[in-house]
Enzyme design. Structure first.
Site: not given
Length: 262
Positions: A142, A155
């Protein structure tokens, strides 16, 4: 987008293939001629893919947090279908809590999938690929791994761990002919993305993603659109192909310029 059947004869393993980016990766690889073992937490989640490709896609249940289960599926794949040429780590979960309010369990669960899962799969397949002298591993990470996000510490940190792990693995196995790269998407139209939007205000939520939010230190998307899962899948397909044969330990951002490549 690539054309032709450049992956004919290749066998790929894809995790998190039950929807979103993982499903798009299966379509991209199978569309280029590869045979694919599509895995997700339950076989039901990938059964439709297997049916759609009539023998070229095999559905298997897999919990990437379970190292023994990963080793079993990889061993079964190689014993039954042949040597793996490609592995794509897509399975992931999103944590959306502020650090001060985050329970231990949320932090641990996020790392168990996003970082430990990548380790389990990559260790298992890279060992076999290195013995054969060829192979390609791609981890879908990501852009949050490279730029801070509010309420996304678990995350972002887990994805950053996955990126650096994949680069280190790439260095270790480069001399064995195995390439390891990462693709780092920005906002992409998946259930994970929609889950962060305000119910009943989806259009406004999508517009806010594109425009950015100075109050939360979030830049917008210069290209003016949210990615489709296929945009990410096409980047993966390129990196596993022979067209990327001299690329390893690379982190390819596919985020429409959202991070300004900070």
């Amino acid at each position: 987008m690539s054309t032709g059947q450049e992956l004919t004869g290749r066998l790929a393993l894809v995790t998190g293939a039950g929807g979103g980016i993982g499903e798009a990766v299966v379509h991209a690889l199978a569309g280029l001629g590869a045979r694919v073992v599509a895995t997700d937490l339950t076989e039901d989640g990938v059964a439709a893919l297997a049916k759609a490709y009539d023998g070229r896609v095999t559905a298997r249940a897999l919990d990437v947090t379970d190292s023994a289960a990963v080793e079993s599926v990889v061993a079964w794949t190689e014993d039954t279908l042949g040597p793996l040429d490609i592995a794509v780590n897509v399975a992931g979960i999103l944590s959306g809590s502020a650090v001060a309010e985050m329970p231990d369990e949320e932090w641990a669960a996020t790392f168990a999938v996003n970082a430990h899962g990548v380790f389990h799969v990559s260790r298992s397949v890279s060992r076999r690929m290195a013995e054969r002298g060829s192979g390609s591993i791609v981890t879908v990470a990501s852009n949050a791994a490279g730029i801070p996000r509010t309420n996304m510490a678990a995350y972002a940190a887990s994805k950053a761990a996955a990126v650096m792990f994949t680069k280190c693995l790439g260095l270790e196995v480069a001399s064995k002919g195995v390439r390891c790269n990462t693709v780092s998407p920005g906002s992409t139209l998946t259930d994970m993305q929609r889950g962060m939007w305000t119910a009943g205000a989806e259009e406004a939520s999508a517009r806010a993603v594109v425009e950015g939010d100075p109050a939360s230190y979030r830049t917008g998307i210069p290209l003016g659109r949210i990615a489709e899962p296929s945009d990410i899948a096409d980047a993966v397909a390129f990196l596993v192909s022979d067209r990327a044969r001299h690329i390893t330990m690379h982190d390819l951002y596919v985020d429409g310029g959202a991070t300004l490549r900070a």
